[in-house]
Motif scaffolding. Structure first.
Motif, PDB file in Angstrom:
ATOM      1  N   LYS A  79       0.838  -1.213   0.000  1.00  0.00           N
ATOM      2  CA  LYS A  79       0.000   0.000   0.000  1.00  0.00           C
ATOM      3  C   LYS A  79       0.862   1.247   0.000  1.00  0.00           C
ATOM      4  N   ARG A  80       0.417   2.283  -0.710  1.00  0.00           N
ATOM      5  CA  ARG A  80       1.102   3.572  -0.723  1.00  0.00           C
ATOM      6  C   ARG A  80       0.198   4.592  -0.054  1.00  0.00           C
ATOM      7  N   ASN A  81       0.728   5.426   0.840  1.00  0.00           N
ATOM      8  CA  ASN A  81      -0.057   6.497   1.453  1.00  0.00           C
ATOM      9  C   ASN A  81      -0.256   7.584   0.400  1.00  0.00           C
ATOM     10  N   ILE A  82      -1.531   7.869   0.031  1.00  0.00           N
ATOM     11  CA  ILE A  82      -1.779   8.872  -1.025  1.00  0.00           C
ATOM     12  C   ILE A  82      -2.414  10.141  -0.447  1.00  0.00           C
ATOM     13  N   GLY A  83      -2.218  10.369   0.856  1.00  0.00           N
ATOM     14  CA  GLY A  83      -2.716  11.606   1.472  1.00  0.00           C
ATOM     15  C   GLY A  83      -4.071  11.401   2.126  1.00  0.00           C
ATOM     16  N   LYS A  84      -4.835  12.503   2.252  1.00  0.00           N
ATOM     17  CA  LYS A  84      -6.093  12.420   3.003  1.00  0.00           C
ATOM     18  C   LYS A  84      -7.329  12.593   2.157  1.00  0.00           C
ATOM     19  N   SER A  85      -7.153  13.078   0.936  1.00  0.00           N
ATOM     20  CA  SER A  85      -8.313  13.359   0.089  1.00  0.00           C
ATOM     21  C   SER A  85      -8.880  12.056  -0.456  1.00  0.00           C
ATOM     22  N   PHE A  86     -10.196  11.880  -0.337  1.00  0.00           N
ATOM     23  CA  PHE A  86     -10.761  10.602  -0.764  1.00  0.00           C
ATOM     24  C   PHE A  86     -12.190  10.759  -1.263  1.00  0.00           C
ATOM     25  N   HIS A  87     -12.638   9.777  -1.995  1.00  0.00           N
ATOM     26  CA  HIS A  87     -14.048   9.581  -2.284  1.00  0.00           C
ATOM     27  C   HIS A  87     -14.374   8.148  -1.937  1.00  0.00           C
ATOM     28  N   ILE A  88     -15.599   7.881  -1.594  1.00  0.00           N
ATOM     29  CA  ILE A  88     -16.050   6.503  -1.478  1.00  0.00           C
ATOM     30  C   ILE A  88     -16.464   6.093  -2.888  1.00  0.00           C
ATOM     31  N   TYR A  89     -15.797   5.094  -3.438  1.00  0.00           N
ATOM     32  CA  TYR A  89     -16.098   4.678  -4.818  1.00  0.00           C
ATOM     33  C   TYR A  89     -16.952   3.430  -4.839  1.00  0.00           C
ATOM     34  N   PRO A  90     -17.863   3.306  -5.773  1.00  0.00           N
ATOM     35  CA  PRO A  90     -18.350   4.383  -6.623  1.00  0.00           C
ATOM     36  C   PRO A  90     -19.400   5.195  -5.876  1.00  0.00           C
ATOM     37  N   MET A  91     -19.727   6.368  -6.391  1.00  0.00           N
ATOM     38  CA  MET A  91     -20.697   7.232  -5.723  1.00  0.00           C
ATOM     39  C   MET A  91     -22.060   7.102  -6.394  1.00  0.00           C
ATOM     40  N   PRO A  92     -23.099   6.835  -5.619  1.00  0.00           N
ATOM     41  CA  PRO A  92     -24.426   6.767  -6.227  1.00  0.00           C
ATOM     42  C   PRO A  92     -24.841   8.152  -6.688  1.00  0.00           C
ATOM     43  N   VAL A  93     -25.675   8.230  -7.663  1.00  0.00           N
ATOM     44  CA  VAL A  93     -26.093   9.537  -8.169  1.00  0.00           C
ATOM     45  C   VAL A  93     -27.607   9.660  -8.028  1.00  0.00           C
ATOM     46  N   VAL A  94     -28.043  10.719  -7.339  1.00  0.00           N
ATOM     47  CA  VAL A  94     -29.473  10.981  -7.164  1.00  0.00           C
ATOM     48  C   VAL A  94     -29.750  12.450  -7.486  1.00  0.00           C
ATOM     49  N   ILE A  95     -31.027  12.775  -7.571  1.00  0.00           N
ATOM     50  CA  ILE A  95     -31.431  14.176  -7.720  1.00  0.00           C
ATOM     51  C   ILE A  95     -32.207  14.570  -6.463  1.00  0.00           C
ATOM     52  N   ALA A  96     -31.782  15.655  -5.824  1.00  0.00           N
ATOM     53  CA  ALA A  96     -32.526  16.187  -4.676  1.00  0.00           C
ATOM     54  C   ALA A  96     -33.500  17.246  -5.184  1.00  0.00           C
ATOM     55  N   GLY A  97     -34.736  17.167  -4.732  1.00  0.00           N
ATOM     56  CA  GLY A  97     -35.744  18.165  -5.101  1.00  0.00           C
ATOM     57  C   GLY A  97     -36.072  19.044  -3.910  1.00  0.00           C
ATOM     58  N   THR A  98     -36.116  20.349  -4.150  1.00  0.00           N
ATOM     59  CA  THR A  98     -36.395  21.292  -3.061  1.00  0.00           C
ATOM     60  C   THR A  98     -37.280  22.431  -3.574  1.00  0.00           C
ATOM     61  N   VAL A  99     -37.703  23.263  -2.630  1.00  0.00           N
ATOM     62  CA  VAL A  99     -38.302  24.551  -2.989  1.00  0.00           C
ATOM     63  C   VAL A  99     -37.428  25.617  -2.322  1.00  0.00           C
ATOM     64  N   ALA A 100     -36.825  26.474  -3.142  1.00  0.00           N
ATOM     65  CA  ALA A 100     -35.945  27.528  -2.617  1.00  0.00           C
ATOM     66  C   ALA A 100     -36.465  28.873  -3.104  1.00  0.00           C
ATOM     67  N   ASP A 101     -36.619  29.789  -2.180  1.00  0.00           N
ATOM     68  CA  ASP A 101     -37.187  31.109  -2.503  1.00  0.00           C
ATOM     69  C   ASP A 101     -38.494  30.964  -3.272  1.00  0.00           C
ATOM     70  N   GLY A 102     -39.282  29.972  -2.879  1.00  0.00           N
ATOM     71  CA  GLY A 102     -40.612  29.781  -3.458  1.00  0.00           C
ATOM     72  C   GLY A 102     -40.621  29.081  -4.803  1.00  0.00           C
ATOM     73  N   ARG A 103     -39.449  28.657  -5.315  1.00  0.00           N
ATOM     74  CA  ARG A 103     -39.395  28.023  -6.633  1.00  0.00           C
ATOM     75  C   ARG A 103     -38.809  26.612  -6.516  1.00  0.00           C
ATOM     76  N   ARG A 104     -39.400  25.691  -7.280  1.00  0.00           N
ATOM     77  CA  ARG A 104     -38.895  24.315  -7.271  1.00  0.00           C
ATOM     78  C   ARG A 104     -37.503  24.252  -7.890  1.00  0.00           C
ATOM     79  N   ASN A 105     -36.657  23.401  -7.287  1.00  0.00           N
ATOM     80  CA  ASN A 105     -35.291  23.277  -7.792  1.00  0.00           C
ATOM     81  C   ASN A 105     -34.830  21.825  -7.657  1.00  0.00           C
ATOM     82  N   PHE A 106     -33.907  21.426  -8.535  1.00  0.00           N
ATOM     83  CA  PHE A 106     -33.413  20.054  -8.556  1.00  0.00           C
ATOM     84  C   PHE A 106     -31.903  20.065  -8.698  1.00  0.00           C
ATOM     85  N   MET A 107     -31.229  19.268  -7.847  1.00  0.00           N
ATOM     86  CA  MET A 107     -29.757  19.261  -7.839  1.00  0.00           C
ATOM     87  C   MET A 107     -29.221  17.834  -7.788  1.00  0.00           C
TER      88      MET A 107
END
Ligand SMILES: Cc1cc2nc3c(=O)[nH]c(=O)nc-3n(C[C@H](O)[C@H](O)[C@H](O)COP(=O)(O)O)c2cc1C
Length: 188
Positions: free
Chosen positions: A3-31
């Motif tokens: 093993k090689r130490n590659i620092g502290k930055s990481f992601h959990i692989y793989p990352m699931p992908v979803v869309i969050a739906g909200t209402v911001a400033d009275g308007r629907r939004n998706f992220m």
């Protein structure tokens, strides 16, 4: 395996992908959100990690509600779009067939086969983001992804974000049966 130490930055692989739906400033939004996880079974709880600058964070703080929409590979273009531009600058809802459940401010994406409406219960303040912890109030599934009334991941055809190269990839082949293949290492 060396093993090689590659620092502290990481992601959990793989990352699931979803869309969050909200209402911001009275308007629907998706992220688009990759940092999402189930947190508890009973009651069902979910966690969503949203950078402080996102319009979505503003919406969740304003209303205490949001939706989580799990796309199939057919929605990859919509998913990418929702992660490219902010709801502050563009009406992303124009590309979404919206439906509502019991909550007023958790708009859901009809194109996504699996959706859930969520009520915020706790916010954990992190240096650059908020971890929004919520109760799942209702889950809605398309008939086409059910097997014996349960969501079937193979039928759902979700996809994940992989690095390097920032690609969306579908689920791969089965590598073994869960709660089963490990039994070969049991000592008694
Ligand atoms: C595949 C993908 C995954 C993303 N995951 C996250 C995430 O987990 N958390 C986050 O804060 N932003 C994430 N983003 C970035 C936001 O989706 C993006 O900045 C979006 O424009 C914010 O929209 P909003 O300002 O309307 O909330 C992701 C983007 C993409 C393309």
């Amino acid at each position: 395996m060396a093993k090689r130490n590659i620092g502290k930055s990481f992601h959990i692989y793989p990352m699931p992908v979803v869309i969050a739906g909200t209402v911001a400033d009275g308007r629907r939004n998706f992220m688009t959100v990759a940092w999402v996880t189930k947190l508890n079974s009973d009651p069902p709880m979910i966690g969503l990690c949203v950078a402080r600058k996102q319009h979505t964070a503003r919406g969740i703080q304003q209303t205490g509600e949001f939706s989580v929409n799990i796309p199939s590979v057919d929605q990859a273009t919509l998913v990418d779009y929702c992660g490219l531009v902010s709801g502050r600058d563009e009406d992303k809802a124009a590309h979404v067939e919206v439906f509502e459940g019991a909550l007023k401010s958790a708009p859901m994406v009809r194109q996504c086969p699996l959706t859930m409406e969520c009520r915020l219960s706790q916010t954990v303040e992190l240096p650059g983001s908020f971890l929004f912890i919520a109760d799942v109030v209702n889950v809605y599934a398309s008939e086409s992804i059910l097997t014996d009334d349960a969501v079937d991941a193979v039928k759902l055809r979700p996809f994940v974000l992989t690095m390097p190269g920032a690609s969306y990839r579908a689920l791969g082949e089965e590598v073994g049966r869960a709660w089963e293949i490990g039994k070969s290492l049991l000592q008694k």
